[in-house]
Structures are given as structure tokens and as C-alpha cells.
Design a protein around this motif. Structure first.
Motif, short mmCIF file in Angstrom:
data_model
loop_
_atom_site.label_atom_id
_atom_site.label_comp_id
_atom_site.label_asym_id
_atom_site.label_seq_id
_atom_site.Cartn_x
_atom_site.Cartn_y
_atom_site.Cartn_z
N LYS A 165 0.82 -1.20 0.00
CA LYS A 165 0.00 0.00 0.00
C LYS A 165 0.86 1.26 0.00
N THR A 166 1.93 1.24 0.79
CA THR A 166 2.77 2.43 0.95
C THR A 166 3.99 2.45 0.04
N GLY A 167 4.34 1.29 -0.53
CA GLY A 167 5.55 1.22 -1.33
C GLY A 167 6.82 1.31 -0.49
N GLN A 168 6.72 0.93 0.79
CA GLN A 168 7.85 1.03 1.70
C GLN A 168 8.12 -0.31 2.39
N CYS A 169 9.38 -0.49 2.78
CA CYS A 169 9.81 -1.64 3.60
C CYS A 169 9.70 -2.98 2.87
N LEU A 170 9.62 -2.96 1.57
CA LEU A 170 9.63 -4.17 0.76
C LEU A 170 10.34 -3.85 -0.55
N PRO A 171 11.47 -4.51 -0.84
CA PRO A 171 12.22 -4.18 -2.06
C PRO A 171 11.38 -4.29 -3.32
N GLU A 194 18.89 -2.31 3.38
CA GLU A 194 17.50 -1.86 3.35
C GLU A 194 16.72 -2.43 4.52
N PHE A 195 16.08 -1.55 5.28
CA PHE A 195 15.20 -1.94 6.39
C PHE A 195 13.87 -2.39 5.82
N THR A 196 13.43 -3.58 6.20
CA THR A 196 12.24 -4.16 5.57
C THR A 196 11.29 -4.77 6.60
N ILE A 197 10.19 -5.30 6.08
CA ILE A 197 9.22 -5.97 6.93
C ILE A 197 9.81 -7.22 7.58
N LEU A 253 10.25 -13.26 6.33
CA LEU A 253 8.99 -13.03 7.04
C LEU A 253 8.36 -14.37 7.41
N MET A 254 8.37 -15.32 6.48
CA MET A 254 7.83 -16.65 6.76
C MET A 254 8.68 -17.37 7.81
N PHE A 255 9.98 -17.15 7.80
CA PHE A 255 10.89 -17.71 8.80
C PHE A 255 10.47 -17.26 10.20
N GLN A 256 10.10 -16.00 10.32
CA GLN A 256 9.63 -15.51 11.62
C GLN A 256 8.30 -16.14 11.99
#
Length: 233
Positions: free
Chosen positions: A99-105, A177-180, A118-121
Motif C-alpha cells: 500500500k505504501t511502497g515502503q519496507c519491501l524491495p 535496506e530496512f524491511t518488513i 517473514l515466513m521464517f519468523q
């Protein structure tokens, strides 16, 4: 369809119906979403789901999340401009990132590598750390049979070793890069050594790279704000 068409708004009436509505508590899963919202700057209104009052079992909350877990959201400006109700913290992170275009390459390969962490978590870190917390801090600590605690402690150490090796030459899970992926993982790491007080049990001092990134994570202003949402009262 408007927000008023969702039964949850009768229990938690929105003061700002134009904003994304967040139903949460400051738990490791709950703060994933509030941190993401603070990091991206997306306007939102938070509603505290009190476990003490069993709000999560109320018909209104179950109408939004039949799995009776926090967090959940109600976005008045969902796809196509229509309201969207969503639960499961990982799904919400992915939705907000798109939605925001942020935190995901944007690069497709890097995007899916982020999703894998993310799935690992969701499949490993959250369930294992959570079970360790139960057997180390809560009711499980009184069990005479310590094998369950040791099982989860051992698996938590293994997961920390995976993270530590991955972070050896990286500032964040995806490099610079800081991501989800970071937003999903590090609230759980922080909870493990903080609230659960299991640092010594899992040998956390031996995971220098995880310690380094956790410190950097906790020092981010957006993280600091998101960790306190909703405020304890």
C-alpha cells in the motif's frame, strides 16, 4: 460499504473514520503493525483489545478476526477504495508494504527473499520463542518435566544461530535496506531477552550480530514509538 457496516465499529467507534483502524496490544505480534505504521507514516487510529476483559472473544472482534488474535486492521481506503478488513500480522505487513511502497524491495528477487524471512519468523521464531516464554516464565515453568522447556530453548538457540550467521555481513536482514523482515523478527528477539528473560537460557551473549542489529532496531524512532502502541493504561 463504509466502516459503519463492520460490526467491530460498534464496540470501538472510530473517532477518525478516514484513518486505518488498528486493533491491537503491545505484544511482539501486535507491535509489528504499529511499528510498520509508524515507520511508513500512514495515518491510523488504534483501539486497545483488552485480554483482561476478553475483548478478543467478543462477537464484534470475532466478526473481524474469527481466530480471536491481535493484531487486526480495518482500512477504509483498501483496494479499489473500498474498506478492507485483515488479520494475521504477516499478511498485514505485506499489505501495508504494498500500500505504501515502503519496507519491501521493488526488485522481484529481493522482494521474495524478504518474504522468505517473514515466513521464517512466522513459522519458526514466533512459535518457538513464544513456547519458550511459556515454559520459562509462565505456567510451564512449574512443570517438573523440563524436557519441553529444553526442546524450545534448543530450537530457539538454533534459530538465533541462523539469524546470527545471516547478519554477519549485513546491517539488516536484507542488507542495507530496512524491511518488513526486520519488523517481523526483532520484536520477538527483544521479547525473548527482555520480557521472557531468557537471554541466559539461550546463550544470547554468543550471538553478537543479532545483538548488534537488535540494538540498531530498538534505536529507530519509528520502532520506539510503535513498541508503545497502544499505550498501557
Amino acid at each position: 460499504m463504509t466502516l459503519q457496516d463492520f460490526p467491530i465499529t460498534t464496540k470501538w467507534p472510530p473517532r477518525h473514520p478516514e484513518r486505518l483502524q488498528l486493533y491491537s496490544l503491545p505484544t511482539p505480534n501486535g507491535v509489528k503493525v504499529s511499528i510498520m505504521l509508524e515507520e511508513t507514516g500512514l495515518p491510523y487510529e488504534v483501539h486497545r483489545v483488552s485480554f483482561d476483559n476478553q475483548d478478543q472473544l467478543s462477537p464484534e472482534f470475532l466478526s473481524l478476526n474469527p481466530n480471536n488474535k491481535i493484531p487486526a486492521i480495518l482500512d477504509p481506503d483498501g483496494p479499489g477504495g473500498k474498506p478492507l478488513a485483515l488479520f494475521e500480522s504477516g499478511a498485514i505487513l505485506l499489505y501495508l508494504a504494498e500500500k505504501t511502497g515502503q519496507c519491501l524491495p521493488r526488485d522481484p528477487a529481493a522482494k521474495w527473499q524478504t518474504v522468505q524471512w517473514l515466513m521464517f519468523q512466522m513459522g519458526g521464531v514466533g512459535p518457538m520463542f513464544g513456547q519458550l516464554g511459556f515454559f520459562h516464565k509462565f505456567a510451564g515453568k512449574d512443570w517438573e518435566d523440563k524436557r519441553p522447556r529444553e526442546r524450545y530453548a534448543s530450537e530457539s538457540r538454533r534459530l538465533l544461530a541462523v539469524l546470527d550467521g545471516h547478519l554477519a555481513a549485513r546491517a539488516w536482514m536484507m542488507g542495507d535496506e530496512f524491511t518488513i523482515a526486520d519488523i517481523a523478527i526483532f520484536p520477538w528477539v527483544n521479547n525473548l531477552v527482555g520480557f521472557y528473560d531468557a537471554g541466559d537460557l539461550v546463550g544470547f551473549s554468543g550471538f553478537a550480530n543479532v545483538q548488534r542489529v537488535l540494538e540498531a532496531f530498538m534505536n529507530r524512532p519509528g520502532v520506539a514509538r510503535g513498541m508503545k502502541v497502544p499505550a498501557t493504561r
